[in-house]
Enzyme design. Sequence first.
Site, PDB file in Angstrom:
ATOM      1  N   LYS A   1       4.593   0.834   9.578  1.00 12.69           N
ATOM      2  CA  LYS A   1       4.697   2.076   8.796  1.00 12.69           C
ATOM      3  C   LYS A   1       4.163   3.256   9.591  1.00 12.69           C
ATOM      4  O   LYS A   1       4.658   4.367   9.463  1.00 12.69           O
ATOM      5  CB  LYS A   1       3.930   1.934   7.482  1.00 12.69           C
ATOM      6  CG  LYS A   1       4.735   1.183   6.437  1.00 12.69           C
ATOM      7  CD  LYS A   1       4.069   1.261   5.078  1.00 12.69           C
ATOM      8  CE  LYS A   1       3.078   0.163   4.889  1.00 12.69           C
ATOM      9  NZ  LYS A   1       2.590   0.013   3.530  1.00 12.69           N
TER      10      LYS A   1
ATOM     11  N   ARG B   1       5.233 -12.678   9.881  1.00 16.38           N
ATOM     12  CA  ARG B   1       5.900 -11.442   9.490  1.00 16.38           C
ATOM     13  C   ARG B   1       7.240 -11.350  10.195  1.00 16.38           C
ATOM     14  O   ARG B   1       7.484 -12.022  11.195  1.00 16.38           O
ATOM     15  CB  ARG B   1       5.034 -10.228   9.801  1.00 16.38           C
ATOM     16  CG  ARG B   1       4.737  -9.996  11.253  1.00 16.38           C
ATOM     17  CD  ARG B   1       3.625  -8.975  11.458  1.00 16.38           C
ATOM     18  NE  ARG B   1       3.994  -7.642  11.005  1.00 16.38           N
ATOM     19  CZ  ARG B   1       3.352  -6.977  10.034  1.00 16.38           C
ATOM     20  NH1 ARG B   1       2.339  -7.513   9.419  1.00 16.38           N
ATOM     21  NH2 ARG B   1       3.725  -5.772   9.714  1.00 16.38           N
TER      22      ARG B   1
ATOM     23  N   GLU C   1       0.873  -1.157   0.000  1.00 21.08           N
ATOM     24  CA  GLU C   1       0.000   0.000   0.000  1.00 21.08           C
ATOM     25  C   GLU C   1       0.920   1.220   0.000  1.00 21.08           C
ATOM     26  O   GLU C   1       1.806   1.325   0.852  1.00 21.08           O
ATOM     27  CB  GLU C   1      -0.869  -0.019   1.268  1.00 21.08           C
ATOM     28  CG  GLU C   1      -1.886   1.087   1.251  1.00 21.08           C
ATOM     29  CD  GLU C   1      -2.786   1.095   2.484  1.00 21.08           C
ATOM     30  OE1 GLU C   1      -2.737   0.158   3.303  1.00 21.08           O
ATOM     31  OE2 GLU C   1      -3.534   2.081   2.616  1.00 21.08           O
TER      32      GLU C   1
HETATM   33  P1  ATP Z   1       2.937  -2.327   8.175  1.00 23.66           P
HETATM   34  O1  ATP Z   1       2.220  -3.293   9.048  1.00 23.66           O
HETATM   35  O2  ATP Z   1       4.397  -2.241   8.414  1.00 23.66           O
HETATM   36  O3  ATP Z   1       2.299  -0.992   8.115  1.00 23.66           O
HETATM   37  P2  ATP Z   1       1.587  -3.386   5.914  1.00 23.66           P
HETATM   38  O4  ATP Z   1       1.394  -4.849   6.027  1.00 23.66           O
HETATM   39  O5  ATP Z   1       0.436  -2.510   6.187  1.00 23.66           O
HETATM   40  O6  ATP Z   1       2.867  -2.964   6.743  1.00 23.66           O
HETATM   41  P3  ATP Z   1       1.642  -3.351   3.086  1.00 23.66           P
HETATM   42  O7  ATP Z   1       2.077  -2.256   2.219  1.00 23.66           O
HETATM   43  O8  ATP Z   1       0.201  -3.684   3.118  1.00 23.66           O
HETATM   44  O9  ATP Z   1       2.159  -3.023   4.525  1.00 23.66           O
HETATM   45  O10 ATP Z   1       2.501  -4.642   2.828  1.00 23.66           O
HETATM   46  C1  ATP Z   1       2.801  -5.167   1.554  1.00 23.66           C
HETATM   47  C2  ATP Z   1       3.154  -6.616   1.706  1.00 23.66           C
HETATM   48  O11 ATP Z   1       4.268  -6.759   2.570  1.00 23.66           O
HETATM   49  C3  ATP Z   1       2.016  -7.391   2.324  1.00 23.66           C
HETATM   50  O12 ATP Z   1       1.851  -8.590   1.585  1.00 23.66           O
HETATM   51  C4  ATP Z   1       2.455  -7.650   3.714  1.00 23.66           C
HETATM   52  O13 ATP Z   1       1.948  -8.856   4.202  1.00 23.66           O
HETATM   53  C5  ATP Z   1       3.985  -7.690   3.583  1.00 23.66           C
HETATM   54  N1  ATP Z   1       4.621  -7.284   4.825  1.00 23.66           N
HETATM   55  C6  ATP Z   1       4.447  -6.130   5.488  1.00 23.66           C
HETATM   56  N2  ATP Z   1       5.144  -6.121   6.630  1.00 23.66           N
HETATM   57  C7  ATP Z   1       5.794  -7.306   6.696  1.00 23.66           C
HETATM   58  C8  ATP Z   1       6.681  -7.910   7.638  1.00 23.66           C
HETATM   59  N3  ATP Z   1       7.047  -7.278   8.747  1.00 23.66           N
HETATM   60  N4  ATP Z   1       7.166  -9.131   7.365  1.00 23.66           N
HETATM   61  C9  ATP Z   1       6.811  -9.774   6.239  1.00 23.66           C
HETATM   62  N5  ATP Z   1       5.983  -9.273   5.313  1.00 23.66           N
HETATM   63  C10 ATP Z   1       5.472  -8.055   5.534  1.00 23.66           C
HETATM   64 MG    MG Z   2      -1.390  -3.246   4.853  1.00 25.21          MG
END
Ligand code: ATP
Ligand code: MG
Length: 559
Positions: free
Chosen positions: A273, A263, A35
């Site tokens: 984020k 994760r 995102e």
């Molecule tokens: P955050 O929780 O850090 O705000 P998010 O999951 O909202 O991150 P996205 O932009 O939606 O961020 O993530 C894009 C992809 O990266 C998704 O498929 C998500 O599952 C993966 N992802 C995000 N954070 C992690 C992590 N800490 N470890 C592994 N994969 C991750």
């Molecule tokens: Mg997300």
Amino acid sequence: MSDADETKSDFIRDIIANDLATGKHQSIITRFPPEPNGYLHIGHAKSICLNFGIALENRGVGAKCHLRFDDTNPSKEEVEYVESIREDVKWLGFEWDALHFASDYFEFYFDCAISLIEKGLAYVDEQTHEQMRETRGNLNVPGTPSPWRERPTSENLDLFRRMRAGEFPDGAMVLRAKIDLASSNMNLRDPVVYRIMRAHHHNTGDAWCIYPMYDYAHPLEDALEHITHSLCTLEFENHRPLYDWVIENCPVPAKPRQIEFARLNLTYTVMSKRKLLQLVKEGLVSGWDDPRIPTISGLRRRGYPAEAIRNFCKRIGITKFNGTTSVDLLEFEVRSYLNREAPRRMAVLHPLKVVLENVAADERVDAEVQEHPERTEWGTRRLSHGREIWIEQDDFLEDPPKKFYRLGPGRHVRLRGGDIMKCLSFGKNADGHVTEVRCELLKGTAGANAPEGVECRAAIHWVDAATGHDAEVRLYDRLFLVENPDDQEEGFLSALNPDSLSILKAKIEPDLATMEAGAFCQFERTGYFVADAKDHLPGQKAVFNRSVGLKDSWAKAVK
Ligand code: ATP
Ligand code: MG
């Protein structure tokens, strides 16, 4: 990429191999769906390495990986993030087979919603947020139906079209899927699938005033792109029944399968984020590329090579168990890569002047140092020094203990690549700090054993005072004082390390002043450093960041 070959299998790769072996799929398509509401961090690197890695490993059957911006929520998203994400994925060493924006599919999500309404599987609800929350029930109590749950289809269709047309204010009503108010999975208790929100979208502008929810849009995005395996993190395990429900009930061209994995969390840092954005917005770090935060751009500026990050992701593997990985492991991968690849240079971080009494003011003395201790093919570098040189303050002790093999009154030490010198005397200032050491150079001992009767057991690095340059050296420490800042009762900011950055005025050998921004090297005996990508100006201003330290056996012994 050569290093992809060695990847060991995991439960996701096993599933994929099996799906190919049984003929369930002829090929594989994965996706990385960020995102664009922040910069990528090392947690995303884990997901990138997984999704792009699987595509690379299955090139034989034409496997692909898409980069998809999951930009269905306009309130938090910005174009700056889209740019940075593209750059970071490329820098990590991956190329997408297709680039998509989830916002390109808005019309499709809308059509699917219409078809759900037509099947009696969605309704327009006019309850307020609070009312919906209050009537959701809990694990023991089923939800109470909304008074609008049994609206006739024609009325739902009419209202939903008018929602799109902008006839109602934000929040006046939502579209809900009609699933199961008694489900033990709360995500299935008639989840909201569309809301009214007047927000400008970076891609679609003001064309829409209704936006789909993530849980509804994501499976549709995957299906439209013919994703075979939709890999996400464990928090979405509970959402999978809804994912499958959407796929089952909408007119989709493919049936992707969601699989969850743990994760990545790292010690001594935060990964969300939202928290990273807070650090940036409140000026607690210098920006999204501050070398102290675990964003890809921060790690890059810190001098972490992409290959080291990929190796780290490979080492931690993919599992179903949430846990926290020690940041030491990441540093280990960085150190082992740089140990192999970084040329050696000399820089003095805490300078102490040495006057070589038997070297004349206009005299030059030659030295020759190896570019790398193992990579003999890299050869050597010629250096020279005059009467005055810089050494590290802690390479001299006024009253050294027996096991200290460096400089002290009457003691000998070798200048790396050069002659041995003997300490004759030293000077102190009023505070008792040593300000200058006076030595005699044992000329002609470069590259030779110490003369009879001279005990010399160490070589120290040095910088010639006449030809050396000044440099700003930034030493980064952990940004947080505790292993798990997310667990702090008073909030993660209460654990900030006030000394996470120290800036030194160092002396560097001439070669370093002209080094390209972004290039890395080892400063002999002190650590691995990178010329700062933004502030280092070759030939004008030298700025180096410490990427990672060396292990110092002396510092350990002192402890
Ligand atoms: P955050 O929780 O850090 O705000 P998010 O999951 O909202 O991150 P996205 O932009 O939606 O961020 O993530 C894009 C992809 O990266 C998704 O498929 C998500 O599952 C993966 N992802 C995000 N954070 C992690 C992590 N800490 N470890 C592994 N994969 C991750
Ligand atoms: Mg997300």
